[in-house]
Enzyme design. Structure first.
Site, PDB file in Angstrom:
ATOM      1  N   LEU D 227       0.818  -1.208   0.000  1.00  0.00           N
ATOM      2  CA  LEU D 227       0.000   0.000   0.000  1.00  0.00           C
ATOM      3  C   LEU D 227       0.857   1.265   0.000  1.00  0.00           C
ATOM      4  CD1 LEU D 227      -2.980   0.821   0.243  1.00  0.00           C
ATOM      5  CD2 LEU D 227      -2.603   1.021   2.692  1.00  0.00           C
ATOM      6  N   ASP D 228       0.560   2.184  -0.885  1.00  0.00           N
ATOM      7  CA  ASP D 228       1.249   3.489  -0.953  1.00  0.00           C
ATOM      8  C   ASP D 228       2.732   3.353  -1.292  1.00  0.00           C
ATOM      9  OD1 ASP D 228      -1.200   4.516  -0.150  1.00  0.00           O
ATOM     10  OD2 ASP D 228      -0.616   4.648   1.946  1.00  0.00           O
ATOM     11  N   GLU D 229       3.129   2.173  -1.776  1.00  0.00           N
ATOM     12  CA  GLU D 229       4.547   1.951  -2.065  1.00  0.00           C
ATOM     13  C   GLU D 229       4.805   1.750  -3.558  1.00  0.00           C
ATOM     14  OE1 GLU D 229       7.153   1.862   0.038  1.00  0.00           O
ATOM     15  OE2 GLU D 229       5.968   2.227   1.843  1.00  0.00           O
TER      16      GLU D 229
END
Lengths: 284, 284, 284, 284
Positions: D227-229
């Site tokens: 996530l968000d990476e």
């Protein structure tokens, strides 16, 4: 820092051009570090810049020129190849404001700008202190005593004697005579303290203050006979508000000037700028 | 969202002024949410904006006006107090480009812009589709059939009938007649698609393309008789390069237009903008 | 440049506070050049900064303090009044990178930063050359020979001996010990070469390169015991792309560092920054 | 708008590669409108994008693939050629916030984004109103009733049935399950409302407010299991100050989100983005 050759091409757009240039480079084992292309659709003009690792090439600089010339002629190229190990010789023209001058000197001193700076010329003596510290010969050309015409003749002699490649007007507040503009065409860079074409001419910050704009800026451009009308290389802006006085705008604007000039000069020194009519292609 | 009164003052700078205004507010238990001051040193003019929680006040809107008037007269104030619960009535003037219109409508629809939008007026019929969706009456004023003079008379009638407070020219490509400029002075906002004063007049993106600038922009300003010369509220810029065509510049410029207009309109609606000569104080 | 007194107030928000302060200023004929207010609604805290023309005042600096104290006590103010003619004494802490150091020195030399710089301290000797030119005493504190603990003791002694008001870590790559952080609380400013809280800690440009961000930045903040966690004064960013190497990011980032640090230091020196918990109010 | 073929190449860097590709294009009379190259020196990987006028080519799309394949195999290319006349099919995933959704729809409606939008999927029903107006089928997948696992199965079925090429999470506040992340790898774009890697996870504006940063931002990235990476395509920032509440930051941040997402999606649709490990090459 790699040693590189930079091949800069400006010619009519034609099918097969890139293939031929690329084949030439491949034939001589060129390892290409950067390649940039641009086609100006309106004028049918093609621009190309290659940055090639010198070590990879199987030919010398002189042989490169010799061997590439037939191809260049066939495609009617305006072209050059430069050797990054041969530093350009840059003269700084100054007046009484130090911010742009000191910024360029510091970037040069720390190796960010790859060039030689064999001289600084001032129409006032104040910048000598900085020139001395950086161990660059300073020449005060006294416009008051000499008169404008003779002063510029002396500057021209200095630029010739020092074999200057690039003249940088680092807030030099004198207008170059037409003959010098022509002689230095494409080799003289100015920083104007406004977001051109807004506020051309004198006192741009006062003009900006009076007009009530909400952003101020600076413009780095090549010097031409038409004052403030030369090809733009770089522009920088900063937000202001009603609470900024004309003095605040000068202060904030200086940061724009410093940034735009440093960027423009670096791009020129790395052969990233091609002038096309009154505009620039900047392969940044 | 707090209900607030906004007290806007524009008067000669004098010692004791802030003390008196602050004392007045304290005497009526005002809880001040925002206070902004500005002195224009050149003209000796003082500007002040207070945003006061309505609930905190011990007097009504009408009593506020009544009680503040003597103080205002004493200090020769141009002033107003507005009530945030009374929404301004905004008319949108449109042509064939939808980006600014739809952006304003969407911000209004989602509650970001606090106003009523009782009508949209177009010199072409294309924007009706968006007006319909947002359930805003659309009036097509056909400039071709009516002629410019009659068309603007019809627009003036509409603005009167709808009791419009603010007229927003959302890429309305017609120049307002002088009498309408005067009538709407300080109550009509335009978005110009250039970084003024650069590229005033027609086809600014083409002008910018031809000049070879490295940043394009948009300017939100009040409409005055002098086209593109009105007080600037907000400006927005975006970086471009040689690889951007004039069409790319139009596309990128639209984002600048949308942002500058939305910001300018919001600041006006929140009574954050004070016109001073041909400039603005923006307490953003 | 006007001589001014700057009155900085930080206290619980109360009705009547502004009126009382304004009345005090009016009673002593204060001509207010700038006034800024801020209420932190969450914490009910009120912040105010006045810049007052010294010439206009009918009381001296000492009398100002004496007369204002009862009012300050009544409203439980944390407050100070400063005299712009009394320059703060700034120590620069340096290592081997010169860009921030030279930029601060040049802005000081040209009068943009109003302060005294009585000393530069380096954990390496390289910056002595710049210190010498600007005629500022340079102290090389050799961390290798002394060990970290003794080295910082020596730095503390120097800061005391020079009666330093503000310590600026101009890319000083050593972490201050806790006791020194406490002692210098609110009086030591650092520049971190990332857009905090992104890439805290070591080698932020390499971290940014590895993560593939499209903007890099720098953060100017007060030094606290929690490394890279102090109150942020200013941040600056620059756009990058896939074609930027980690070295390009270092080069571009330096311009962010220089700008953020200069802005942060100027705002601090002009008493425009108030620390509130771990954040700042900046009346810029 | 030209019809074009876009040739995208990602392969080990080798001398002669550009020459061979260029020769192939020249052999088929390709008029090259744009050519972009990038070498990742660390990984020895080469990236190339050509945009070729379809009219100029002497072979069809199918023949192009057939004839280019041997060359592609020889140089171990990961490659594709796309036809600009074949629009990608884009699904928009929405929740209750409309700003990103409406912006994408409007850019699509006005022809700025070249794609088809065959469906909008919402985990809440609110966005149906916008879908209806733009005449795009809307599917409400009720996470509460279905449970997360079944809801995502239904979304997967919809994406399959509509033969979706690109899935855009326009502030869709649900985390995709791992299998869907894998299935949509490189074909799903998210907008995160912070300047990543700062403030990953929930409530980024509140996090930013609490930390006291001076700039807020938004990040457009490919969706991955982490996530968000995922690889970042575009980031946008805006300046804030102490006077901005968390609500102001949300409002200003929305403009960043809209801009970053629109830019990211356009670059993806024009085949300008190449994923390389966890980063992107963006030939913008």
């Amino acid at each position: 820092m790699h040693q590189t050759f930079r091949l800069i091409i400006d010619c009519p757009d034609q099918v097969g051009l890139v293939a031929r240039v690329s084949q030439f480079l491949a034939d001589h084992d060129a390892s290409i570090l950067e390649a940039s292309h641009h086609t100006d659709v309106q004028t049918g003009r093609f621009f190309m810049r290659h940055e090639i690792s010198t070590d990879s090439l199987t030919l010398s600089y002189d042989r490169f020129i010799e061997e590439f010339t037939p191809l260049a002629n066939e495609f009617q190229m305006q072209w050059k190849v430069t050797d990054s190990s041969k530093r350009q010789r840059v003269a700084l023209l100054s007046s009484v404001e130090s911010h742009c001058l000191v910024d360029i000197l510091h970037r040069w001193h720390t190796g960010e700008l790859h060039c030689d700076i064999p001289c600084i010329i001032g129409n006032h003596p104040q910048m000598k202190q900085f020139a001395d510290w950086y161990k660059v010969p300073f020449h005060w050309v006294d416009f008051k005593t000499l008169g404008k015409e003779n002063a510029f003749k002396q500057i021209e002699v200095l630029l010739d004697e020092y074999a200057i490649d690039l003249t940088v007007l680092a807030r030099f507040m004198q207008i170059l005579p037409d003959n010098l503009c022509s002689k230095l065409a494409g080799r003289a860079i100015n920083i104007h303290h406004s977001f051109l074409p807004s506020f051309a001419g004198a006192k741009p910050y006062q003009q900006a203050y009076d007009r009530g704009v909400k952003l101020i800026g600076a413009t780095c451009h090549y010097v031409t006979r038409d004052l403030d009308e030369g090809p733009i290389i770089e522009q920088s802006v900063k937000r202001i508000s009603h609470s900024d006085t004309a003095a605040d705008m000068v202060r904030k604007g200086k940061d724009c000037e410093v940034n735009a000039l440093a960027t423009g000069v670096r791009n020129h020194l790395e052969d990233r700028v091609i002038i096309h009519h009154n505009k620039t292609v900047v392969f940044a």
